[in-house]
Design a protein around this motif. Structure first.
Motif, short mmCIF file in Angstrom:
data_model
loop_
_atom_site.label_atom_id
_atom_site.label_comp_id
_atom_site.label_asym_id
_atom_site.label_seq_id
_atom_site.Cartn_x
_atom_site.Cartn_y
_atom_site.Cartn_z
N ASN A 169 55.26 -10.35 13.81
CA ASN A 169 54.43 -12.00 12.79
C ASN A 169 54.90 -11.19 11.36
O ASN A 169 54.95 -9.92 10.69
N ASN A 170 55.38 -12.24 10.38
CA ASN A 170 55.64 -12.20 9.13
C ASN A 170 54.26 -11.95 8.62
O ASN A 170 54.07 -13.30 8.50
N PRO A 171 54.10 -11.25 7.99
CA PRO A 171 52.93 -11.38 7.06
C PRO A 171 52.43 -12.39 5.63
O PRO A 171 51.34 -12.80 5.08
N GLY A 172 53.57 -13.10 5.28
CA GLY A 172 53.87 -13.84 3.97
C GLY A 172 54.23 -14.85 4.77
O GLY A 172 54.08 -16.15 3.84
N ASP A 173 54.20 -15.60 6.21
CA ASP A 173 55.21 -16.57 6.18
C ASP A 173 54.29 -17.10 7.87
O ASP A 173 54.58 -15.88 8.03
N MET A 174 54.51 -18.39 8.52
CA MET A 174 54.65 -18.78 9.24
C MET A 174 55.13 -18.01 10.16
O MET A 174 55.98 -19.83 10.65
N THR A 175 55.75 -17.14 10.25
CA THR A 175 57.25 -17.30 11.11
C THR A 175 56.96 -15.96 12.21
O THR A 175 56.07 -14.89 11.34
N PHE A 176 57.79 -15.60 12.66
CA PHE A 176 57.99 -13.94 13.12
C PHE A 176 58.95 -13.96 13.89
O PHE A 176 60.07 -14.96 14.03
N ALA A 177 59.80 -12.56 14.57
CA ALA A 177 60.80 -12.02 14.85
C ALA A 177 60.74 -11.69 15.93
O ALA A 177 59.61 -10.68 16.11
N VAL A 178 62.19 -11.82 16.90
CA VAL A 178 62.12 -11.77 17.72
C VAL A 178 63.39 -11.00 18.44
O VAL A 178 64.89 -11.13 17.84
N SER A 179 63.47 -9.61 19.20
CA SER A 179 64.33 -9.23 19.89
C SER A 179 64.34 -9.42 21.15
O SER A 179 63.68 -9.47 22.10
#
Length: 301
Positions: A169-179
């Motif tokens: 999860n991105n601590p800077g906004d409400m997004t997340f990354a998935v592989s």
């Protein structure tokens, strides 16, 4: 679940959790810098573990298994006491099972999220789904269908790209990354993968990176979410600029695939672990190797 506390010659302390259903873990590698100071076994999962992690505050642990179960554990004692063998006589007395989550398919990955008022757990399965779980209320608040929301040509053409290998999860906004990877990712050299960025609030896809001839096994954002550092099957560490979506740095860190990667507290260095059982520390600014250690196979996630 076997839990072993280890101290290093660097005066650092680490904990490794390994799938050990019937026996506690024994380490006898005299050449290792890691020394066993305590170990014990918690019997709960009935299938091999795929992911284990402490919560950001260190008070909880989650464990995931290939039979579709996620378990959340609480550490009853103070963390300092947890690592003090004089105060903790029995592992079962210091860790208790709080919650069991049953998912409809094998779980390969999970990620803590403590950005909001109530902590969340992201759970990635082999059906191309990320399940958002509210730990406080013990309820599923959303299930994001990654493939359904993707317009990426490669994903639509390649139906086997369904395994959610890792989440961050991105601590800077409400997004997340998935592989996302294909079935057989551990055995097929040069298999393609997808790195995707999603909006947590609406589940919409924001950006896709098509990754050729390798896939990402582990990743972590820096403190403000402007950079995403990844460790891949091809042994490379890559640094993505999350504003321009460009790769700004990459280098060969290991001769085998990287299984885990993390940042130091000051974010000046990167630690990486490979399937060849080496842990390395790298300068993030110069891509230079700083330390290299042979470690026990217990750390190979």
């Amino acid at each position: 679940i076997g839990i072993t506390s280890l101290s290093t010659s660097l005066k650092e302390l680490d904990v490794s959790l390994n799938d050990s259903i019937n026996n506690s873990i024994q380490l006898n590698d005299t050449n290792s810098i890691f020394n066993v100071i305590d170990q014990g076994v918690l019997l709960s999962h009935n299938a091999p573990l795929t992911k284990v992690s402490f919560s950001p505050n260190g008070n909880n642990i989650f464990t995931c298994s290939i039979d579709g179960y996620v378990k959340i554990w609480s550490i009853k004692s103070d963390l300092k006491d947890f690592f003090d063998t004089k105060k903790i006589k029995n592992l079962q007395d210091s860790i208790i099972l709080d919650d069991t989550i049953q998912v409809n398919s094998s779980v390969l990955s999970a990620c803590w999220d403590d950005r909001g008022k109530e902590p969340l757990l992201y759970i990635g399965n082999i059906n191309g789904q990320v399940i958002i779980y509210n730990i406080t209320h013990k309820t599923i608040v959303n299930t994001i269908e990654l493939l359904a929301n993707s317009s990426h040509k490669t994903i639509k053409e390649e139906s086997t790209l369904r395994f959610v290998k890792c989440i961050s999860n991105n601590p800077g906004d409400m997004t997340f990354a998935v592989s996302i990877v294909s079935k057989g990712y551990d055995n097929i050299k040069g298999i393609n993968g997808i790195l995707s960025i999603y909006n947590l609030n609406n589940g919409n896809l924001i950006h896709n990176f098509h990754i050729k001839n390798h896939h990402i096994n582990s990743m972590i954002y820096n403190h403000n979410g402007n950079m995403l550092i990844t460790g891949s099957y091809d042994g490379k560490i890559r640094v993505f600029d999350m504003i321009t979506y460009d790769i700004i740095m990459e280098w060969y860190a290991h001769t085998s695939q990287i299984t885990y990667i993390t940042l130091s507290n000051d974010e000046n260095t990167v630690w990486s672990i490979s399937t060849s059982d080496y842990i390395k520390q790298w300068s993030l600014h110069r891509c230079q190797l700083l330390r290299n250690y042979k470690i026990p196979t217990i750390f190979n996630d």
